[in-house]
Design a protein around this motif. Structure first.
Motif, short mmCIF file in Angstrom:
data_model
loop_
_atom_site.label_atom_id
_atom_site.label_comp_id
_atom_site.label_asym_id
_atom_site.label_seq_id
_atom_site.Cartn_x
_atom_site.Cartn_y
_atom_site.Cartn_z
N GLN A 2 0.84 -1.20 0.00
CA GLN A 2 0.00 0.00 0.00
C GLN A 2 0.87 1.25 0.00
O GLN A 2 1.51 1.58 0.99
N GLN A 61 -6.72 3.87 -1.61
CA GLN A 61 -6.46 2.65 -0.86
C GLN A 61 -6.89 1.46 -1.69
O GLN A 61 -8.00 1.41 -2.22
N CYS A 69 -5.91 1.54 6.31
CA CYS A 69 -6.81 2.69 6.12
C CYS A 69 -6.66 3.71 7.25
O CYS A 69 -6.82 4.91 7.02
N LEU A 120 -3.67 5.89 6.25
CA LEU A 120 -3.97 6.71 5.08
C LEU A 120 -5.00 7.79 5.39
O LEU A 120 -4.87 8.94 4.95
N ALA A 145 2.96 2.87 3.22
CA ALA A 145 2.17 2.92 4.44
C ALA A 145 2.90 2.27 5.60
O ALA A 145 2.89 2.78 6.74
N ILE A 170 -11.22 3.90 -0.58
CA ILE A 170 -11.45 2.64 -1.29
C ILE A 170 -12.51 2.85 -2.36
O ILE A 170 -13.57 3.43 -2.10
#
Length: 639
Positions: free
Chosen positions: A155, A171, A177, A180, A327, A543
């Motif tokens: 990621q 994402q 998540c 991010l 990430a 997403i």
């Protein structure tokens, strides 16, 4: 004579081993030595001459050895001074963190010497095996699945290529998540409220003060037109956000930036540090990071005490963070900036991994670390004393960007004012399995009128006496303290009735204040419409919209997925509005006659849209009670 010769030899050897030897006398050339001795002592025997010549040869050898050791000693002192100077520039670290540096500065990877511009290339130091094991165990725990590790090592931190959502980070799948979304929130702060800062080349960070709240509307982004953003501006906003978060984790004293040693290898194109996406992607192909040993082999870290230095370095390393390891590298940077021992001290239960099983989501501790600089597990303000020297840790101070959660609407937790009312109208939104971002273009959405400020004052005083963990009730003694602090004068009969059960529930106390006249400290409002607000909110989900597995476009390729950006129109009645007025707030307006013109003109008012509902609305109502929301198109998704 032989004993004296041995003594002279030992003295010469001792002199050769001294750290600071005296200036040695030069021996005469070998062929002249005999002539000199003959002229000065013609009566000496050949045996005596030979012994003197032998001593001079030994002294010459000792002198040569002494000069070699002096040279080596000077080089060692020089290397030591470089290492000490570098250490003096860093901030104090914990005992465990001292193990991060396992080799001196002069022994950095020689692989980078083949790369052009090695002076600017600073890959940093490797972690010791002890720190690598502690870091990996803290993040993933024991027995972590390869699928979870794959989520976190595949990621990157990249902006969406779609024009409508180009301000957002994409994402690919679940897992990172929380990282991010928090970075996204800080990026929006710069894009919306500091457009001049990201337009400058100077990495000066914005000043956070009360006066900055006067900026109410972004000058560069109006009506949600994010397509006007430039790539350079977005990149600067991203770098500034990452630097700010890392220094926040480092108590505003330091930032640790992690990168990868494999990127020190020279590239075919000769580009410095491999600053091309395709080069980095190729370098990282097949790179295994499935254990602490793998992490220790490839990870390199640098510590900065200057925000400007960190900005310049991170800007140069941005392609690394845009790669599939981005990430993960940023999470490691944040943890090391805070300090591993400090992170464990922040937590209520340090035995649990920060990445939660079985789906690999970021824990609340990770999100809180990036929001407030401490890896505390709770979202209420301050600390909650449990008695007996035990307490639970919450958010210690106000924050720049906040946090809302669906779990509060389900009565699983209570978000405090620090997270609920941040300095800027931007919130990370948490659901049961995902983190998204809610934001406004106008800071006035957080402004409170006189009655709202009064309610906030009373609620803050009430919560200060609430020892139930957000349960919403206090003792009789606590009630009297609230009444004194907020200057509320309850009639005796109402006070006795409120205290009859021995404890006071917030809902009953609040209902009493709604019926109490303002002259007595209450909030009675006969119209029920005072303080109504209307504003726009935006919701971003990194997403893309779900696509069934195996579905393909007519051309045979999987269609490009894009993140989701929704605009919501929010109408907020005052929180003290009686229920009988709520129907008027949501009901369509009727045709009215405008008598003030003297012509009896009939003006038809556009009917209000009926209220819409989605789980995000429940989150919004934890910040603005009984808010009514409308949107166009698909409902905003927080999963």
């Amino acid at each position: 004579m032989a004993d004296q010769d041995d003594d002279n030899l030992q003295m010469a050897l001792r002199m050769s081993l001294q750290n600071s030897p005296p200036e040695a006398k030069r021996s005469k050339p070998r062929e002249n030595a005999g002539a000199s001795m003959v002229s000065s002592t013609p009566e000496e025997s050949p045996e005596s001459k030979n012994r003197k010549l032998q001593r001079e040869l030994m002294a010459a050898a000792a002198e040569k050895r002494m000069m070699m050791m002096t040279k080596n000693l000077s080089a060692a002192k020089s290397e030591k001074s470089v290492t000490i100077a570098a250490a003096e520039k860093s901030v104090p670290v914990s005992k465990v963190e001292k193990d991060i540096v396992t080799r001196p500065v002069s022994q950095k990877s020689e692989a980078g010497s083949h790369v052009e511009g090695r002076k600017d290339l600073n890959l940093g130091e490797e972690l010791s095996p002890v720190v690598a094991n502690q870091l990996f165990s803290m993040v993933f725990g024991n027995g972590v699945s390869k699928d979870i590790i794959a989520q976190w090592t595949n990621q990157g931190i990249r902006f969406s290529p779609d024009p409508e959502t180009c301000m957002g980070l994409v994402q690919h799948e679940g897992g990172p998540c929380g990282v991010l979304a928090t970075i996204q929130a800080f990026v929006l702060k710069y894009l919306l409220f500091f457009p001049d800062q990201i337009g400058m080349h100077s990495p000066k960070m914005p000043q956070q003060n009360l006066g900055s709240r006067r900026l109410s509307q972004s000058d560069s982004i109006t009506s949600g037109n994010f397509a006007s953003l430039t790539e350079d501006g977005k990149a600067r906003a991203l770098v500034r956000s990452m630097v700010e978060i890392l220094f926040l984790c480092g108590s505003k004293k330091r930032a640790v930036i992690a990168t990868l040693s494999v990127l020190s290898q020279p590239t075919k194109e000769g580009s410095e540090y491999g600053q091309k996406d395709e080069i980095i992607a190729k370098t990282l192909e097949g790179l295994p990071v499935e254990s602490a040993m793998d992490l220790q082999k490839v990870l390199r870290v640098n510590t900065y005490i200057s925000e400007m230095d960190a900005f310049v370095s991170l800007q140069r390393m941005l392609p690394v963070f845009q790669s599939r390891m981005g990430a993960m590298l940023f999470l490691i940077s944040a943890l090391l900036s805070r300090g591993l021992e400090s992170v464990q001290a922040d937590r209520d239960d340090p035995s649990l991994p920060l990445v939660t099983a079985p789906f690999g989501h970021a824990s609340q501790e990770i999100v809180n670390l990036l929001l407030c600089g401490q890896a505390v597990p709770n979202v209420f303000d301050g600390r909650m004393d449990l008695g007996g020297g035990m307490f639970l840790k919450g958010i210690p101070t106000s924050v720049d960007v906040g946090f809302l959660t669906l779990l509060e609407s389900l009565n699983f937790c209570k978000v405090g004012r620090h997270l609920k009312c941040p300095k800027w109208p931007i919130w990370v939104v948490g659901s049961e399995s995902h983190y998204t971002v809610l934001f406004a273009l106008d800071t006035h959405v957080q402004d409170e009128n006189e009655l709202e400020e009064r309610e906030s004052q009373v609620r803050k005083a009430f919560d200060a006496q609430d020892q139930s963990g957000g349960g919403g009730f206090i003792s009789v003694e606590g009630l009297h303290q609230v009444l004194r602090e907020t200057s509320i004068n309850l009639p005796t009969e109402k006070l006795d009735h409120l205290c009859s059960s021995g404890f006071i529930v917030w809902s009953e106390f609040w209902q009493l204040l709604l019926e109490l006249d303002k002259s007595l400290g209450g909030l009675k409002d006969s119209s029920g419409l005072m303080g109504k607000k209307m504003f726009d909110l935006y919701h971003f989900n990194g997403i893309a919209k779900s696509v069934p597995n195996g579905s393909q476009a007519p051309g045979g390729e999987i269609p490009l997925q894009r993140p989701r950006l929704s605009k919501l129109r929010v109408s907020v009645p005052p929180r003290w509005t009686p229920e009988e007025f709520m129907a008027d707030v949501a009901a369509p307006s009727r045709t009215v006659s405008e008598e003030s013109t003297g012509k009896g003109t009939v003006v038809e008012v556009t009917p209000a849209d009926p209220p819409q509902h989605a789980p995000l609305v429940d989150c919004i109502r934890t910040r603005w009670a009984r808010a009514i929301c409308n949107w166009v198109g698909d409902p905003p998704s927080i999963v």
